[in-house]
Motif scaffolding. Sequence first.
Motif, PDB file in Angstrom:
ATOM      1  N   ILE A 128     -31.459 -17.832   8.276  1.00 23.37           N
ATOM      2  CA  ILE A 128     -31.391 -16.977   7.433  1.00 23.37           C
ATOM      3  C   ILE A 128     -33.085 -16.685   7.487  1.00 23.37           C
ATOM      4  CG2 ILE A 128     -31.590 -16.693   4.855  1.00 23.37           C
ATOM      5  CD1 ILE A 128     -29.420 -18.970   4.385  1.00 23.37           C
ATOM      6  N   GLY A 129     -33.405 -15.443   7.412  1.00 21.84           N
ATOM      7  CA  GLY A 129     -34.524 -14.961   7.018  1.00 21.84           C
ATOM      8  C   GLY A 129     -34.875 -14.121   5.972  1.00 21.84           C
ATOM      9  N   PHE A 139     -40.282  -7.722  -1.257  1.00 28.60           N
ATOM     10  CA  PHE A 139     -40.889  -6.587  -0.857  1.00 28.60           C
ATOM     11  C   PHE A 139     -40.843  -5.854  -2.391  1.00 28.60           C
ATOM     12  CE2 PHE A 139     -36.743  -5.462   0.279  1.00 28.60           C
ATOM     13  CZ  PHE A 139     -36.458  -4.254   0.028  1.00 28.60           C
ATOM     14  N   ASP A 140     -41.934  -4.871  -2.454  1.00 28.22           N
ATOM     15  CA  ASP A 140     -42.156  -3.947  -3.621  1.00 28.22           C
ATOM     16  C   ASP A 140     -42.181  -2.591  -2.869  1.00 28.22           C
ATOM     17  OD1 ASP A 140     -42.994  -2.411  -5.523  1.00 28.22           O
ATOM     18  OD2 ASP A 140     -44.451  -3.612  -6.116  1.00 28.22           O
ATOM     19  N   LEU A 141     -41.099  -1.871  -3.112  1.00 28.18           N
ATOM     20  CA  LEU A 141     -40.872  -0.524  -2.343  1.00 28.18           C
ATOM     21  C   LEU A 141     -41.679   0.443  -2.990  1.00 28.18           C
ATOM     22  CD1 LEU A 141     -39.454   0.906  -0.189  1.00 28.18           C
ATOM     23  CD2 LEU A 141     -37.521   1.421  -1.949  1.00 28.18           C
ATOM     24  N   GLN A 142     -42.216   0.343  -4.491  1.00 32.00           N
ATOM     25  CA  GLN A 142     -42.984   1.427  -5.165  1.00 32.00           C
ATOM     26  C   GLN A 142     -44.587   1.173  -4.654  1.00 32.00           C
ATOM     27  OE1 GLN A 142     -41.987   3.248  -7.803  1.00 32.00           O
ATOM     28  NE2 GLN A 142     -44.129   4.023  -7.842  1.00 32.00           N
ATOM     29  N   ASN A 143     -44.952  -0.032  -4.183  1.00 38.47           N
ATOM     30  CA  ASN A 143     -46.358  -0.267  -3.748  1.00 38.47           C
ATOM     31  C   ASN A 143     -46.465  -0.472  -2.146  1.00 38.47           C
ATOM     32  OD1 ASN A 143     -47.832  -0.018  -6.166  1.00 38.47           O
ATOM     33  ND2 ASN A 143     -46.749  -2.240  -6.747  1.00 38.47           N
ATOM     34  N   CYS A 144     -45.278  -0.377  -1.582  1.00 38.95           N
ATOM     35  CA  CYS A 144     -45.008  -0.781  -0.088  1.00 38.95           C
ATOM     36  C   CYS A 144     -45.849  -1.924   0.106  1.00 38.95           C
ATOM     37  CB  CYS A 144     -45.587   0.306   0.775  1.00 38.95           C
ATOM     38  SG  CYS A 144     -44.431   1.896   0.619  1.00 38.95           S
ATOM     39  N   SER A 145     -45.393  -3.008  -0.673  1.00 35.24           N
ATOM     40  CA  SER A 145     -45.964  -4.364  -0.515  1.00 35.24           C
ATOM     41  C   SER A 145     -45.096  -5.272  -0.089  1.00 35.24           C
ATOM     42  CB  SER A 145     -47.156  -4.867  -1.328  1.00 35.24           C
ATOM     43  OG  SER A 145     -46.275  -4.837  -2.549  1.00 35.24           O
ATOM     44  N   VAL A 146     -45.437  -6.256   0.823  1.00 31.70           N
ATOM     45  CA  VAL A 146     -44.542  -7.549   1.340  1.00 31.70           C
ATOM     46  C   VAL A 146     -45.021  -8.612   0.496  1.00 31.70           C
ATOM     47  CG1 VAL A 146     -43.902  -8.956   3.216  1.00 31.70           C
ATOM     48  CG2 VAL A 146     -44.255  -6.353   3.558  1.00 31.70           C
ATOM     49  N   GLY A 147     -43.984  -9.575   0.157  1.00 29.94           N
ATOM     50  CA  GLY A 147     -44.140 -10.807  -0.608  1.00 29.94           C
ATOM     51  C   GLY A 147     -43.878 -11.814   0.243  1.00 29.94           C
ATOM     52  N   PRO A 148     -43.838 -12.944  -0.426  1.00 26.42           N
ATOM     53  CA  PRO A 148     -43.096 -14.202  -0.007  1.00 26.42           C
ATOM     54  C   PRO A 148     -42.025 -13.991   1.124  1.00 26.42           C
ATOM     55  CG  PRO A 148     -43.457 -14.572  -2.362  1.00 26.42           C
ATOM     56  CD  PRO A 148     -43.346 -12.996  -1.994  1.00 26.42           C
ATOM     57  N   THR A 149     -42.033 -15.046   2.209  1.00 27.54           N
ATOM     58  CA  THR A 149     -40.911 -14.884   3.289  1.00 27.54           C
ATOM     59  C   THR A 149     -40.279 -16.302   3.287  1.00 27.54           C
ATOM     60  OG1 THR A 149     -42.550 -15.583   4.807  1.00 27.54           O
ATOM     61  CG2 THR A 149     -42.228 -13.328   4.569  1.00 27.54           C
ATOM     62  N   PHE A 150     -38.977 -16.090   3.519  1.00 28.98           N
ATOM     63  CA  PHE A 150     -38.280 -17.361   3.916  1.00 28.98           C
ATOM     64  C   PHE A 150     -37.625 -17.441   5.291  1.00 28.98           C
ATOM     65  CE2 PHE A 150     -34.098 -19.934   3.670  1.00 28.98           C
ATOM     66  CZ  PHE A 150     -34.437 -21.001   3.027  1.00 28.98           C
TER      67      PHE A 150
END
Length: 186
Positions: A25-26, A30-41
């Motif tokens: 699992i990966g 993300f926040d599409l509004q601001n085109c930003s990536v958050g935490p990952t797994f």
Amino acid sequence: MPEFNDLMIDIETAGLPPNGALMAIGAVFFDLQNCSVGPTFSRTIHVGSSVQHGGVIDPGTFLFWLRQGDEARKSVAYNGQPVDQVLSEFSAWILSTCRHEDVRPWGNSNSFDLSILGGAYARLGLKAPWHFSKERDFRTVRNLHSHVEYDPSAKGEGAHNALTDAVFQVQHLFKIKQARTKAAHA
């Protein structure tokens, strides 16, 4: 600070929906509004554990994995953890970022990734950490914007690594949003 409720999920599996044996699992918020990536797994699952808990290995999918490069095969062959442990960790990880009621899981497509993942939760008697009405389908969005170049070969040796694939899919959503914004201002 962006709010992360959208979650791109990619899995690697030895089978087909809904009972394919999970191997990895990966996921990336993300926040599409601001085109930003958050935490990952990112976790590898021991395929034997998946089978022991009702996951099914499909012969065609098994052959698919045999034809992959060394890096792809090794990414699912070693350091696998029990499927119940990984699913519990995944649920807790989601909750550390947003409520299960608020998460919008994306899959490529939801009838593949999310169906297999949801099936694994169900076989273990666990509740999936999202509501089905919040599921999103990356493949549909990608196909609706086919004019935006989509080149999975750009991942190179990272192809068929669940986290690499999830991040790549999020980056493509950002490209689609940027293309739409540009077209709206033209």
